[in-house]
Scaffold this motif. Sequence first.
Motif, PDB file in Angstrom:
ATOM      1  N   SER A  49       0.835  -1.194   0.000  1.00 33.62           N
ATOM      2  CA  SER A  49       0.000   0.000   0.000  1.00 33.62           C
ATOM      3  C   SER A  49       0.878   1.255   0.000  1.00 33.62           C
ATOM      4  N   VAL A  50       0.241   2.397  -0.219  1.00 36.27           N
ATOM      5  CA  VAL A  50       0.916   3.691  -0.164  1.00 36.27           C
ATOM      6  C   VAL A  50       0.144   4.546   0.828  1.00 36.27           C
ATOM      7  N   ASN A  51       0.721   4.778   1.978  1.00 41.83           N
ATOM      8  CA  ASN A  51       0.035   5.516   3.044  1.00 41.83           C
ATOM      9  C   ASN A  51       0.194   7.019   2.805  1.00 41.83           C
ATOM     10  N   ILE A 106     -11.387   2.307  19.466  1.00 43.38           N
ATOM     11  CA  ILE A 106     -12.460   1.674  20.227  1.00 43.38           C
ATOM     12  C   ILE A 106     -12.053   1.620  21.693  1.00 43.38           C
ATOM     13  N   GLU A 107     -12.913   2.109  22.575  1.00 44.31           N
ATOM     14  CA  GLU A 107     -12.581   2.170  23.992  1.00 44.31           C
ATOM     15  C   GLU A 107     -12.585   0.783  24.630  1.00 44.31           C
ATOM     16  N   ASN A 108     -11.749   0.642  25.666  1.00 43.38           N
ATOM     17  CA  ASN A 108     -11.680  -0.566  26.494  1.00 43.38           C
ATOM     18  C   ASN A 108     -11.236  -1.791  25.705  1.00 43.38           C
ATOM     19  N   GLN A 109     -10.456  -1.583  24.667  1.00 45.09           N
ATOM     20  CA  GLN A 109      -9.920  -2.693  23.890  1.00 45.09           C
ATOM     21  C   GLN A 109      -8.415  -2.509  23.767  1.00 45.09           C
ATOM     22  N   GLU A 110      -7.655  -3.447  24.321  1.00 42.97           N
ATOM     23  CA  GLU A 110      -6.196  -3.332  24.305  1.00 42.97           C
ATOM     24  C   GLU A 110      -5.582  -3.913  23.046  1.00 42.97           C
ATOM     25  N   GLU A 111      -6.105  -5.040  22.587  1.00 38.90           N
ATOM     26  CA  GLU A 111      -5.543  -5.700  21.406  1.00 38.90           C
ATOM     27  C   GLU A 111      -6.403  -5.398  20.191  1.00 38.90           C
ATOM     28  N   ILE A 112      -5.776  -4.818  19.175  1.00 28.97           N
ATOM     29  CA  ILE A 112      -6.480  -4.428  17.958  1.00 28.97           C
ATOM     30  C   ILE A 112      -5.642  -4.830  16.750  1.00 28.97           C
ATOM     31  N   GLY A 113      -6.258  -5.491  15.780  1.00 29.35           N
ATOM     32  CA  GLY A 113      -5.589  -5.820  14.523  1.00 29.35           C
ATOM     33  C   GLY A 113      -5.710  -4.658  13.544  1.00 29.35           C
ATOM     34  N   THR A 114      -4.632  -4.390  12.818  1.00 32.57           N
ATOM     35  CA  THR A 114      -4.591  -3.217  11.937  1.00 32.57           C
ATOM     36  C   THR A 114      -4.021  -3.586  10.576  1.00 32.57           C
ATOM     37  N   ALA A 115      -4.544  -2.967   9.542  1.00 26.62           N
ATOM     38  CA  ALA A 115      -3.999  -3.113   8.186  1.00 26.62           C
ATOM     39  C   ALA A 115      -4.246  -1.811   7.428  1.00 26.62           C
ATOM     40  N   HIS A 116      -3.368  -1.532   6.462  1.00 23.28           N
ATOM     41  CA  HIS A 116      -3.521  -0.368   5.584  1.00 23.28           C
ATOM     42  C   HIS A 116      -3.818  -0.857   4.167  1.00 23.28           C
ATOM     43  N   LEU A 117      -4.747  -0.185   3.515  1.00 26.09           N
ATOM     44  CA  LEU A 117      -5.124  -0.545   2.147  1.00 26.09           C
ATOM     45  C   LEU A 117      -5.233   0.729   1.323  1.00 26.09           C
ATOM     46  N   THR A 118      -4.619   0.718   0.145  1.00 25.71           N
ATOM     47  CA  THR A 118      -4.692   1.862  -0.758  1.00 25.71           C
ATOM     48  C   THR A 118      -5.423   1.455  -2.027  1.00 25.71           C
ATOM     49  N   ASP A 119      -6.473   2.191  -2.335  1.00 25.00           N
ATOM     50  CA  ASP A 119      -7.225   1.993  -3.567  1.00 25.00           C
ATOM     51  C   ASP A 119      -6.588   2.883  -4.636  1.00 25.00           C
ATOM     52  N   PHE A 120      -5.701   2.284  -5.456  1.00 28.15           N
ATOM     53  CA  PHE A 120      -4.983   3.055  -6.463  1.00 28.15           C
ATOM     54  C   PHE A 120      -5.920   3.607  -7.531  1.00 28.15           C
ATOM     55  N   PHE A 121      -6.969   2.862  -7.844  1.00 27.78           N
ATOM     56  CA  PHE A 121      -7.850   3.259  -8.939  1.00 27.78           C
ATOM     57  C   PHE A 121      -8.728   4.450  -8.557  1.00 27.78           C
ATOM     58  N   VAL A 157       3.802  -1.197 -10.503  1.00 30.27           N
ATOM     59  CA  VAL A 157       3.497  -0.216 -11.546  1.00 30.27           C
ATOM     60  C   VAL A 157       2.359   0.700 -11.102  1.00 30.27           C
ATOM     61  N   ASN A 158       1.260   0.115 -10.609  1.00 29.09           N
ATOM     62  CA  ASN A 158       0.107   0.926 -10.224  1.00 29.09           C
ATOM     63  C   ASN A 158       0.379   1.755  -8.973  1.00 29.09           C
ATOM     64  N   ALA A 159       1.148   1.203  -8.033  1.00 27.79           N
ATOM     65  CA  ALA A 159       1.498   1.973  -6.842  1.00 27.79           C
ATOM     66  C   ALA A 159       2.360   3.175  -7.209  1.00 27.79           C
ATOM     67  N   THR A 160       3.334   2.961  -8.097  1.00 30.94           N
ATOM     68  CA  THR A 160       4.202   4.061  -8.523  1.00 30.94           C
ATOM     69  C   THR A 160       3.414   5.124  -9.279  1.00 30.94           C
ATOM     70  N   LYS A 161       2.507   4.690 -10.132  1.00 36.14           N
ATOM     71  CA  LYS A 161       1.653   5.646 -10.852  1.00 36.14           C
ATOM     72  C   LYS A 161       0.820   6.462  -9.869  1.00 36.14           C
ATOM     73  N   TYR A 162       0.277   5.811  -8.840  1.00 29.96           N
ATOM     74  CA  TYR A 162      -0.515   6.510  -7.825  1.00 29.96           C
ATOM     75  C   TYR A 162       0.331   7.550  -7.091  1.00 29.96           C
ATOM     76  N   ILE A 163       1.568   7.187  -6.774  1.00 29.28           N
ATOM     77  CA  ILE A 163       2.467   8.121  -6.079  1.00 29.28           C
ATOM     78  C   ILE A 163       2.701   9.370  -6.925  1.00 29.28           C
ATOM     79  N   ILE A 164       2.984   9.167  -8.208  1.00 29.72           N
ATOM     80  CA  ILE A 164       3.280  10.304  -9.086  1.00 29.72           C
ATOM     81  C   ILE A 164       2.055  11.207  -9.238  1.00 29.72           C
ATOM     82  N   LEU A 165       0.892  10.599  -9.502  1.00 31.44           N
ATOM     83  CA  LEU A 165      -0.315  11.396  -9.724  1.00 31.44           C
ATOM     84  C   LEU A 165      -0.775  12.108  -8.457  1.00 31.44           C
TER      85      LEU A 165
END
Length: 584
Positions: A86-88, A127-142, A301-309
């Motif tokens: 992904s590209v954050n 979210i309150e009162n929650q110590e363990e949380i799963g996390t992921a990042h997703l970039t929609d290039f389109f 290719v698509n990630a790099t194009k997204y970065i440039i645009l």
Amino acid sequence: MNAGLLWQSFIQQLEKIDFEGKIRLLRRYPRRRLALIAALVIFLFYVLSRSSSSTTPSQNHQCVLDQIKYWDAEIEDYNAGVDSYSVNFVGNGHFGVDSNGYLRFASNNSRVLDVETDFVPGVSSVIENQEEIGTAHLTDFFNGISRKIQCTVVDGECACVIVSFYAHRTRPNVLVQDIKVVNPTKSTIRLRAERPAVSSQWKQSKSGDAVVSMRTFNTPSFNVSVAVKREETLRFICVVAQKESKLEQTDLSSEVIEKFSTVRSLTTLDSEHKDGWKKLHSTFFSLVPSKAPDAINGDRVNATKYIILSHTKALTLEVGVPQETVKILELSARRNELCYSGHSTLLYPSRLWQDWSTPDDLNTIAGLWLLTLEKRGCSNVLKTGAVGVAQAFVQSLAAASFHDSHLEIGLDAGDLHREMSFGGIPIGSATGTVGNVAVYIKINEENRPYFLVSSTAQLYACDAGCLDVPFTLGTTAIKIPVKVTKPITSLLYIATNRKHLEQLKSAIHVSEVGAAPAHEEDLLELHRSGTGGGLPTSFWVMLVLVLIVFHLFLAKLLWSEWRKGDMTPYNPYLRSRYSYVRPH
């Protein structure tokens, strides 16, 4: 008995034997059998280590994976990237928001958004009162959207918060953040949202003879309760404007407030943004995935194009740009001679295809690409902004360049060992009809490459050397062979005028023309499987089956030997006894 218990029992029996007994045991077995036993021991160690090292995802992470499934189609088509792919970052050339949450602008004469501010325009949520949380990042290039997915398990079910960011593609001052809370559980979920701390010092400026003092106050945090079996979405809109030398502070504030009042009530905000990115992707490039080492695939290719645009303004698409200005920019883009000049940028390793982990990495990638395209003859095309940048980017990958009102595809025939496609490239003069061309590179059963070419308007094409009669292009794809010449020339020529290609035939001077040679099977297999071996798949299947049968037989042999205990074929006491009673 499983492999672990069998191995433990074998070790225990071996420990009961004294040193001399172990020596006799070694002498008892031939070397070949000992080698087989050693192979079995190594195999057992391998199986046990693999089983112990394999871990299942945590419940929280599994919840995140379940949410990501909604974008499986986009991920499979490389139109979206997850975590390391992904590209954050979001941006529209006017401003951006980096992975640290900071607002960014471009400095004077900079091609990229290189100025980092200490202002955080987004709202953090947890979210309150929650110590363990799963996390992921997703970039929609389109669609130009960055998402952060956070999930936790409540009452045995998945509660998730999906935070979406986008810098509006056609409204240059608008930043949109959505916080979606999904609560399928039997408990009420409380979400705490807050703005990060910002400067609270008084700042003074002069307006004529008057001194104006200003202070920025923190927005207090707030809580949101999401009821059982409900989904709630919170939207935050931020209007960003830069102070210009001609404007006073009060004028800038009025401008921001006016634009905010306009966009807050718009129901087409999302559709306008997606339509803007869709127009940028009308010029496209794709290629078949490869498992070869150091191969460039669609995700990069698509990630790099997204970065440039994301670092480039879409001047011809933005709301508020006068139509006269748009026409001037589009006419400038039609003067596209010599764009792109040079070899294909689809080469690796290359500085153009760097990895990214920090905002500075993104600046370096975008700046290097824009500089390369500009110096390779695409300056007029780049003046139109993101639309022209997308076109020049695709032309550079395909080594497609304009010369005297025709397009040449300058790829090397030896590099066409992967099927690929590109299109949406406009062909036409500054005053004539424009047609968009699409080119597909295929490989036939003889491992020879060929072109499939189509266009939205009537165009004409010829192969290397242009010695044959030009092909007439239309909406139905035409098959054109790939030929090589001596000296080397472009593989394909496309123009709006048949006569132009007929005249070009007399201007291209070659001594030899022939069909492109077939690719080696090992090279194609390297891209398909990552290995260059030429052995058929059936051979490897049979080899695996033989190995499985062999190891089963070996395990049975070891089990039988272990069950025999001390019933050894060699016993010194019994031998002396038998020799004593033997008749002489």
